[in-house]
Design an enzyme around this catalytic site. Sequence first.
Site, PDB file in Angstrom:
ATOM      1  N   TYR A  17       0.805  -1.235   0.000  1.00 26.70           N
ATOM      2  CA  TYR A  17       0.000   0.000   0.000  1.00 26.70           C
ATOM      3  C   TYR A  17       0.838   1.285   0.000  1.00 26.70           C
ATOM      4  O   TYR A  17       2.041   1.226   0.136  1.00 26.70           O
ATOM      5  CB  TYR A  17      -1.090  -0.014   1.070  1.00 26.70           C
ATOM      6  CG  TYR A  17      -0.758  -0.118   2.537  1.00 26.70           C
ATOM      7  CD1 TYR A  17       0.490   0.105   3.057  1.00 26.70           C
ATOM      8  CD2 TYR A  17      -1.788  -0.438   3.439  1.00 26.70           C
ATOM      9  CE1 TYR A  17       0.716   0.022   4.419  1.00 26.70           C
ATOM     10  CE2 TYR A  17      -1.561  -0.515   4.804  1.00 26.70           C
ATOM     11  CZ  TYR A  17      -0.307  -0.283   5.287  1.00 26.70           C
ATOM     12  OH  TYR A  17      -0.084  -0.364   6.622  1.00 26.70           O
ATOM     13  N   GLU A  18       0.175   2.372  -0.217  1.00 22.64           N
ATOM     14  CA  GLU A  18       0.833   3.687  -0.407  1.00 22.64           C
ATOM     15  C   GLU A  18       1.826   3.644  -1.568  1.00 22.64           C
ATOM     16  O   GLU A  18       2.882   4.272  -1.531  1.00 22.64           O
ATOM     17  CB  GLU A  18       1.543   4.158   0.866  1.00 22.64           C
ATOM     18  CG  GLU A  18       0.725   4.166   2.126  1.00 22.64           C
ATOM     19  CD  GLU A  18      -0.589   4.919   2.022  1.00 22.64           C
ATOM     20  OE1 GLU A  18      -0.768   5.697   1.079  1.00 22.64           O
ATOM     21  OE2 GLU A  18      -1.446   4.704   2.888  1.00 22.64           O
TER      22      GLU A  18
END
Lengths: 592, 592
Positions: A434-435
């Site tokens: 994620y990110e």
Amino acid sequence: MPSYTAPVKDMQFVLHDVLKVTASDIPGYADLDAGFTSAVLEEAGKLASDVLAPLNPVGDREGCRLENGVVRTPAGFKDAFDQLRDGGWTALDCDPEYGGQGLPYLMGTAVGEILVSANMALNMYQGLTHGAYSAIHAHGTPEQKATYLPNMVSCKWTGTMNLTEPHCGTDLGLMRTKAEPQADGSYRITGQKIFISAGEHDMAENIIHLVLAKAPGGGEGTKGISLFIVPKFLVNPDGSLGQRNSLSVGKIEHKMGIHGNATCVMNYDGATGWLLGDLHKGMRAMFTMMNEARIGVGVQGYAVAEAAYQNALAYARDRLQGRDVTGVKNPEGPADPLIVHPDIRRNLMDQKSFVEGARAFTFWGASLIDRAHRTGDASAEGLISLLTPVIKGFQTDRGFDVAVAAQQVYGGHGYIEEWGMSQFARDARIAMIYEGANGIQALDLVARKLAADGGKHVMAFFELVKTFLKENETDDRLKAGFLDPLKAASKALQGAGMYFMQNGMKNPNAALSGSYDFMHLMGHVCLGLMWAQMAKAAYAALDAGAADRDFYESKIATGRYYMARQLPACAMHLARIESGAEPVMALKAEAF
Amino acid sequence: MPSYTAPVKDMQFVLHDVLKVTASDIPGYADLDAGFTSAVLEEAGKLASDVLAPLNPVGDREGCRLENGVVRTPAGFKDAFDQLRDGGWTALDCDPEYGGQGLPYLMGTAVGEILVSANMALNMYQGLTHGAYSAIHAHGTPEQKATYLPNMVSCKWTGTMNLTEPHCGTDLGLMRTKAEPQADGSYRITGQKIFISAGEHDMAENIIHLVLAKAPGGGEGTKGISLFIVPKFLVNPDGSLGQRNSLSVGKIEHKMGIHGNATCVMNYDGATGWLLGDLHKGMRAMFTMMNEARIGVGVQGYAVAEAAYQNALAYARDRLQGRDVTGVKNPEGPADPLIVHPDIRRNLMDQKSFVEGARAFTFWGASLIDRAHRTGDASAEGLISLLTPVIKGFQTDRGFDVAVAAQQVYGGHGYIEEWGMSQFARDARIAMIYEGANGIQALDLVARKLAADGGKHVMAFFELVKTFLKENETDDRLKAGFLDPLKAASKALQGAGMYFMQNGMKNPNAALSGSYDFMHLMGHVCLGLMWAQMAKAAYAALDAGAADRDFYESKIATGRYYMARQLPACAMHLARIESGAEPVMALKAEAF
């Protein structure tokens, strides 16, 4: 059940022996004397050990449940979140104008590590709030700041980031969520967002969603994207909660890990939202959140590894199995503890040398952010923007490896959920995704950050390494163990950069095929630099007659391990990079 | 939901182009013509795709349940197991005297890969039965064989291995389970065993436990250990099932993966058992199972990776995200498929080149087992005993890496259980641990196998590499891409062996500190050798005017990738090994 103790001594070493915070010229750093920082870290450590860590397996086992549109967090989470809030832990580095404590970002990072090590899933609720706080703080109108920030600083209200849609993650230009302007200046937001961490839960009175959407007239692709504040409950002019907004949670995901955090599908059905920042400049505002979130995820990478390592170490000391081949170490017992065996040592040293190196690297990065924000130093800003994808990508990859390695120390017990080591590996896994998945971090590093401002920042990084080598070249204690391997690693990194410059212009794939290896190569050079600095600081402390000689000698030994056993990866990464695009791109897509 | 297609063409290539099975002098191999092998593999593939693979996520989701002492397997498992049985798949390479089909172990291995790729947890029920079959076949009395083998060959009865106890895994000398001799020649077995895969379930009429225990008079440590046959139901002289034995399942473990397989705590409360093989020679008999099981686990390593890779590849072709920087590839679509991006390619090529290399390596290993068993060739026996820890340790480590890498291709969806990629990673994780954790494989390789018979087998291995290099030195097509890197890798491996010889005698830790790196270094050399052989075979096929040129050209390209991008790891492993014991052992246990 795993336990956790905050590594306060190690953090103090980085803050005071290595970074020498009180001697720094960064505003606010003079106040960070050792007594103060240790009091803060010890206090955070107590909360972490006594409250958050025991809830970590509970969160994993129970997970979140969606009941009639409401998400129930695991038993005990709400109480613990209240304690986080009441202790002021969510407000540590926030603006005092909105109720924050105004401490440096560095202190927020150190405390953040502790909280994440103890309970990553729970800490995400406040981590995301902090990201949303920062975006509103940077881009909001005075009214928006007054309306939202005080309650977000205290985490009475929490925040989210809404980027991803079912058909688009990385490629936000494909976004379909729409924002229609209304007569009163608000927008009607319609669309579906997925993977929304903390999108809905029962621990806060309101949830402030920051939502990317396309408003009319912005053109194709990411240019048409704007960022909107879309609260779960509209806020009345007097600050009280008003009407429920037209948004709802569609489902929560059943995930590999971080079960204690609710990952939601969010449906916006003509929800009321307000523009945050400039129209059609949503990507810029979003990156305020994103860059901060990436450092935060880099912290998760080594923080979960730290927790896993602590437990692997305890198990290796406790579990009796086999005998030391060089001579029995536990003659009264039926066998020697695992830690006598060289391959267990190798494994533990891999873990320890990574975690301590990553901590120093991250704290240094956090101090660059403080320097950039508190003094407006553009070179610090440029350097941390270069290092951010390394902190995120390298540290989460290696942090996951360490969590898996720690699990391995437990043998079969590592695979049984009851022992808790599986959770560390499963939780750590998401940080690579994620990110911005780590492949995207590598792309960002090689395709954007290396070339940014004419390559100025990577040159500054090399200069920094060179200066350190030069300044210490007469130190015989550092030479063979630290300076020579650092020099070789840095040379490999420069060679890789040179390869990209010479080949990337005529064939971008020559650079992109090596981007992932470059990210790891650079990560090793950064940790090598950190270890050389830590060794220097440890020798200085020993020379000054430090009381705890064992601690400083261990630092030097751990650093020597990293240099001898990890830096040889640099030449491998360089060789891969220099093999170029041909082996990577030779097959046609159909021929796979 | 993930899908799976058996890679029959690739298997055929290894069997017929590389190993040239019908031209081999191993008894039984002449029958393995391409028509026959492809019929068998296609048929297994059909069962795998249609029956086993769809049950894989079901098994993961439902898991096994313990109800009133009975373990319920997931819905559909029993039916599928019946189909495995009815198709004769469990009997493939078993002795025709007991109802087996008498095919080579190589064919059992190829089919095994297919079944494991489709459903690892389900296939373990028969895999463990096969191990127990082999132990009874090798060490049983004629009566024992007659009593147990026919029903085990058909998997009407399944089998288990009972080694581990709560306080001892690797160090079996600490074992507490006792065997007391009875007047009728049987033994009363008392103790607790843990981590017993398929220890209890509802898919077979009887379960034949092979249990290690200490009988009186055997002395300390592993010397006192014997192996016993302990059936769930005693077997009457007429072969019918008699009394329930005094053994029960205490609990089933909640694990990270392989949820469809019941991992049991087994309690033996004076259970009736019969000695298998010689008294106090249980370790030897156990290793008959163990060596076979280790190859089987090595298969799991790359078989799960193959399934994960297939799905990652499909996703990379399907998912539209971003544009090819060198020019749009899908102008009609809103974006290009993931597979255009160099870093996605790199990832897919890492996966593909490992899986295909590991398949060739494993099939070659299986053919060595056939040679050893069917011709009594001691050098083949010695070579495969050297390679077994590499097949197990290297392939399960790398196979797990590949499953994790495949998950990464999915971005956020890779972390959501519904997509199935998490299961591959979670299932693959156990293979690094069981049947001897990979650190133990490395220890076995360096401390036992290298030195076995005066180092004869490792010398034979080097000779084999040297001969291949020599025989092909004039082939310009192989030289730069294959022979040169193989030569360098082999030289690194020899350098590591030399380092151990020169330093290991005076300090065993100098060798043991490098054992894990040595295992990986050797794994890369083995796969490098396989790729060089495969490239040679592919060129030969092209020269002979093979119809499917794309297939053979892809083979060569994939091999070039492995040599260029994976073999550079060899120098890194050598550098680590040559850094010796000092960095690994410098810290005192208390100083960690």
